[in-house]
Scaffold this motif. Structure first.
Motif, PDB file in Angstrom:
ATOM      1  N   ASP A   1      28.110   9.257 -31.199  1.00  0.00           N
ATOM      2  CA  ASP A   1      27.076   8.742 -30.307  1.00  0.00           C
ATOM      3  C   ASP A   1      27.114   9.463 -28.953  1.00  0.00           C
ATOM      4  O   ASP A   1      26.082   9.842 -28.414  1.00  0.00           O
ATOM      5  CB  ASP A   1      27.248   7.234 -30.112  1.00  0.00           C
ATOM      6  CG  ASP A   1      26.112   6.626 -29.320  1.00  0.00           C
ATOM      7  OD1 ASP A   1      24.948   6.805 -29.723  1.00  0.00           O
ATOM      8  OD2 ASP A   1      26.393   5.984 -28.286  1.00  0.00           O
ATOM      9  N   ARG A   2      28.324   9.652 -28.420  1.00  0.00           N
ATOM     10  CA  ARG A   2      28.443  10.332 -27.126  1.00  0.00           C
ATOM     11  C   ARG A   2      27.963  11.784 -27.231  1.00  0.00           C
ATOM     12  O   ARG A   2      27.280  12.289 -26.337  1.00  0.00           O
ATOM     13  CB  ARG A   2      29.878  10.294 -26.628  1.00  0.00           C
ATOM     14  CG  ARG A   2      30.008  11.083 -25.321  1.00  0.00           C
ATOM     15  CD  ARG A   2      31.161  10.667 -24.527  1.00  0.00           C
ATOM     16  NE  ARG A   2      30.699   9.624 -23.632  1.00  0.00           N
ATOM     17  CZ  ARG A   2      31.486   8.964 -22.817  1.00  0.00           C
ATOM     18  NH1 ARG A   2      32.761   9.209 -22.780  1.00  0.00           N
ATOM     19  NH2 ARG A   2      31.013   8.046 -22.020  1.00  0.00           N
ATOM     20  N   ILE A   3      28.291  12.468 -28.318  1.00  0.00           N
ATOM     21  CA  ILE A   3      27.839  13.852 -28.510  1.00  0.00           C
ATOM     22  C   ILE A   3      26.322  13.893 -28.636  1.00  0.00           C
ATOM     23  O   ILE A   3      25.668  14.757 -28.042  1.00  0.00           O
ATOM     24  CB  ILE A   3      28.534  14.497 -29.729  1.00  0.00           C
ATOM     25  CG1 ILE A   3      30.009  14.754 -29.411  1.00  0.00           C
ATOM     26  CG2 ILE A   3      27.832  15.799 -30.139  1.00  0.00           C
ATOM     27  CD1 ILE A   3      30.827  15.247 -30.589  1.00  0.00           C
TER      28      ILE A   3
ATOM     29  N   THR B   1      36.410   5.666 -31.787  1.00  0.00           N
ATOM     30  CA  THR B   1      36.072   5.720 -33.209  1.00  0.00           C
ATOM     31  C   THR B   1      35.147   6.904 -33.451  1.00  0.00           C
ATOM     32  O   THR B   1      34.559   7.459 -32.505  1.00  0.00           O
ATOM     33  CB  THR B   1      35.361   4.437 -33.670  1.00  0.00           C
ATOM     34  OG1 THR B   1      34.105   4.333 -32.994  1.00  0.00           O
ATOM     35  CG2 THR B   1      36.210   3.199 -33.411  1.00  0.00           C
ATOM     36  N   ARG B   2      34.999   7.276 -34.693  1.00  0.00           N
ATOM     37  CA  ARG B   2      34.111   8.392 -35.022  1.00  0.00           C
ATOM     38  C   ARG B   2      32.671   8.072 -34.596  1.00  0.00           C
ATOM     39  O   ARG B   2      31.956   8.941 -34.113  1.00  0.00           O
ATOM     40  CB  ARG B   2      34.199   8.684 -36.522  1.00  0.00           C
ATOM     41  CG  ARG B   2      33.342   9.831 -37.004  1.00  0.00           C
ATOM     42  CD  ARG B   2      33.796  11.153 -36.394  1.00  0.00           C
ATOM     43  NE  ARG B   2      32.847  12.196 -36.662  1.00  0.00           N
ATOM     44  CZ  ARG B   2      33.004  13.132 -37.600  1.00  0.00           C
ATOM     45  NH1 ARG B   2      34.081  13.152 -38.326  1.00  0.00           N
ATOM     46  NH2 ARG B   2      32.098  14.052 -37.784  1.00  0.00           N
TER      47      ARG B   2
ATOM     48  N   LEU C   1      35.308  19.132 -33.740  1.00  0.00           N
ATOM     49  CA  LEU C   1      34.884  17.915 -33.062  1.00  0.00           C
ATOM     50  C   LEU C   1      35.669  17.725 -31.767  1.00  0.00           C
ATOM     51  O   LEU C   1      35.103  17.445 -30.717  1.00  0.00           O
ATOM     52  CB  LEU C   1      35.089  16.713 -33.993  1.00  0.00           C
ATOM     53  CG  LEU C   1      34.701  15.346 -33.460  1.00  0.00           C
ATOM     54  CD1 LEU C   1      33.204  15.274 -33.202  1.00  0.00           C
ATOM     55  CD2 LEU C   1      35.109  14.271 -34.456  1.00  0.00           C
ATOM     56  N   ARG C   2      36.993  17.898 -31.819  1.00  0.00           N
ATOM     57  CA  ARG C   2      37.836  17.772 -30.635  1.00  0.00           C
ATOM     58  C   ARG C   2      37.493  18.828 -29.602  1.00  0.00           C
ATOM     59  O   ARG C   2      37.389  18.540 -28.411  1.00  0.00           O
ATOM     60  CB  ARG C   2      39.327  17.854 -30.995  1.00  0.00           C
ATOM     61  CG  ARG C   2      40.201  17.368 -29.833  1.00  0.00           C
ATOM     62  CD  ARG C   2      41.552  18.007 -29.745  1.00  0.00           C
ATOM     63  NE  ARG C   2      41.673  19.358 -29.312  1.00  0.00           N
ATOM     64  CZ  ARG C   2      41.263  19.909 -28.158  1.00  0.00           C
ATOM     65  NH1 ARG C   2      40.588  19.232 -27.290  1.00  0.00           N
ATOM     66  NH2 ARG C   2      41.500  21.149 -27.869  1.00  0.00           N
ATOM     67  N   ALA C   3      37.285  20.053 -30.048  1.00  0.00           N
ATOM     68  CA  ALA C   3      36.935  21.133 -29.122  1.00  0.00           C
ATOM     69  C   ALA C   3      35.608  20.834 -28.416  1.00  0.00           C
ATOM     70  O   ALA C   3      35.489  21.011 -27.198  1.00  0.00           O
ATOM     71  CB  ALA C   3      36.851  22.461 -29.859  1.00  0.00           C
ATOM     72  N   PHE C   4      34.630  20.382 -29.168  1.00  0.00           N
ATOM     73  CA  PHE C   4      33.331  20.077 -28.567  1.00  0.00           C
ATOM     74  C   PHE C   4      33.462  18.918 -27.586  1.00  0.00           C
ATOM     75  O   PHE C   4      32.980  18.980 -26.456  1.00  0.00           O
ATOM     76  CB  PHE C   4      32.301  19.741 -29.654  1.00  0.00           C
ATOM     77  CG  PHE C   4      30.889  19.721 -29.150  1.00  0.00           C
ATOM     78  CD1 PHE C   4      30.152  20.882 -29.074  1.00  0.00           C
ATOM     79  CD2 PHE C   4      30.302  18.547 -28.729  1.00  0.00           C
ATOM     80  CE1 PHE C   4      28.853  20.879 -28.593  1.00  0.00           C
ATOM     81  CE2 PHE C   4      29.017  18.522 -28.245  1.00  0.00           C
ATOM     82  CZ  PHE C   4      28.280  19.700 -28.171  1.00  0.00           C
TER      83      PHE C   4
ATOM     84  N   SER D   1      24.938  -3.467 -23.381  1.00  0.00           N
ATOM     85  CA  SER D   1      26.007  -3.953 -24.262  1.00  0.00           C
ATOM     86  C   SER D   1      26.369  -2.933 -25.339  1.00  0.00           C
ATOM     87  O   SER D   1      27.466  -2.977 -25.872  1.00  0.00           O
ATOM     88  CB  SER D   1      25.617  -5.282 -24.905  1.00  0.00           C
ATOM     89  OG  SER D   1      24.465  -5.111 -25.701  1.00  0.00           O
ATOM     90  N   SER D   2      25.472  -2.000 -25.621  1.00  0.00           N
ATOM     91  CA  SER D   2      25.780  -0.977 -26.628  1.00  0.00           C
ATOM     92  C   SER D   2      26.824   0.023 -26.111  1.00  0.00           C
ATOM     93  O   SER D   2      27.391   0.782 -26.889  1.00  0.00           O
ATOM     94  CB  SER D   2      24.513  -0.234 -27.056  1.00  0.00           C
ATOM     95  OG  SER D   2      24.012   0.532 -25.974  1.00  0.00           O
ATOM     96  N   LEU D   3      27.078   0.017 -24.799  1.00  0.00           N
ATOM     97  CA  LEU D   3      28.057   0.927 -24.221  1.00  0.00           C
ATOM     98  C   LEU D   3      29.479   0.360 -24.236  1.00  0.00           C
ATOM     99  O   LEU D   3      30.430   1.071 -23.931  1.00  0.00           O
ATOM    100  CB  LEU D   3      27.674   1.266 -22.779  1.00  0.00           C
ATOM    101  CG  LEU D   3      26.314   1.955 -22.593  1.00  0.00           C
ATOM    102  CD1 LEU D   3      26.020   2.132 -21.113  1.00  0.00           C
ATOM    103  CD2 LEU D   3      26.278   3.283 -23.318  1.00  0.00           C
ATOM    104  N   ILE D   4      29.619  -0.898 -24.597  1.00  0.00           N
ATOM    105  CA  ILE D   4      30.930  -1.549 -24.612  1.00  0.00           C
ATOM    106  C   ILE D   4      31.639  -1.214 -25.914  1.00  0.00           C
ATOM    107  O   ILE D   4      31.043  -1.256 -26.988  1.00  0.00           O
ATOM    108  CB  ILE D   4      30.775  -3.080 -24.472  1.00  0.00           C
ATOM    109  CG1 ILE D   4      30.129  -3.428 -23.135  1.00  0.00           C
ATOM    110  CG2 ILE D   4      32.123  -3.783 -24.622  1.00  0.00           C
ATOM    111  CD1 ILE D   4      29.767  -4.893 -22.991  1.00  0.00           C
TER     112      ILE D   4
END
Length: 182
Positions: free
Chosen positions: A158-160, A152-153, A133-136, A3-6
């Motif tokens: 979290d994904r990074i 969202t930020r 941030l966008r480049a990464f 559920s944390s991935l939603i």
């Protein structure tokens, strides 16, 4: 937990009805272009926000609605629905205290919890601003730009973090188990 991935949305109440909003990067860009940056808005305590601040924040939160996807992608923020006049007519004076709190909670939810707890000084070693941030996110991790803007930020951070952990460039967090003593 799965559920944390939603993707999560926040709820605001206007005139006895519930509406879902999100403060993605699209919403933050809307604020920068059409009103003032989120940083300037947050310099004022949320309980002292003017009606204009609340209406603009509310409209920004609606940028991720499916009916606004095309105009937001084209950066035609004047076409975002509902219009400020419609929001102004819908929001009553009695709604304002609760609306201010709900907007502040929605904004807080959109930013990374770990960074907020550690202070704003701690950033990834791989980027220093939104351009990095966008480049990464888009160039190195190879995520779509549309996904970048609609996230969202907190979701991006979290994904990074997960990417860096999987690549072995960042230590995974230590899981602490707590046992009751007898």
């Amino acid at each position: 937990m799965l559920s944390s991935l939603i993707r999560k949305s926040s709820v605001v109440h206007i005139g006895g009805r519930e509406f879902k909003i999100r403060f993605s990067l699209n919403a933050l860009l809307y604020l920068e272009v059409e009103y003032k940056s989120i940083e300037k808005i947050l310099q004022t305590e949320y309980d002292k926000w003017q009606i204009e601040d609340c209406l603009q924040l509310l409209r920004a939160g609606f940028c991720d609605l499916p009916e606004n996807r095309e105009c937001v992608s084209n950066r035609d923020f004047t076409a975002v629905k509902p219009l400020l006049s419609e929001l102004g007519a819908a929001v009553g004076i009695c709604d304002l205290p609760r609306l201010r709190l709900e907007l502040m909670m929605a904004i807080s939810e959109s930013f990374s919890k770990s960074r907020a707890a550690a202070g704003n000084d701690e950033e990834h070693n791989y980027y220093t601003g939104y351009g990095h941030l966008r480049a990464f996110y888009c160039d190195i991790i190879k995520r779509p730009e549309e996904e970048f803007w609609s996230s969202t930020r907190a979701e991006i951070d979290d994904r990074i973090d997960k990417y860096l952990e999987v690549k072995g460039q960042k230590d995974k967090p230590v899981i602490v188990k707590r046992y009751d003593s007898l």
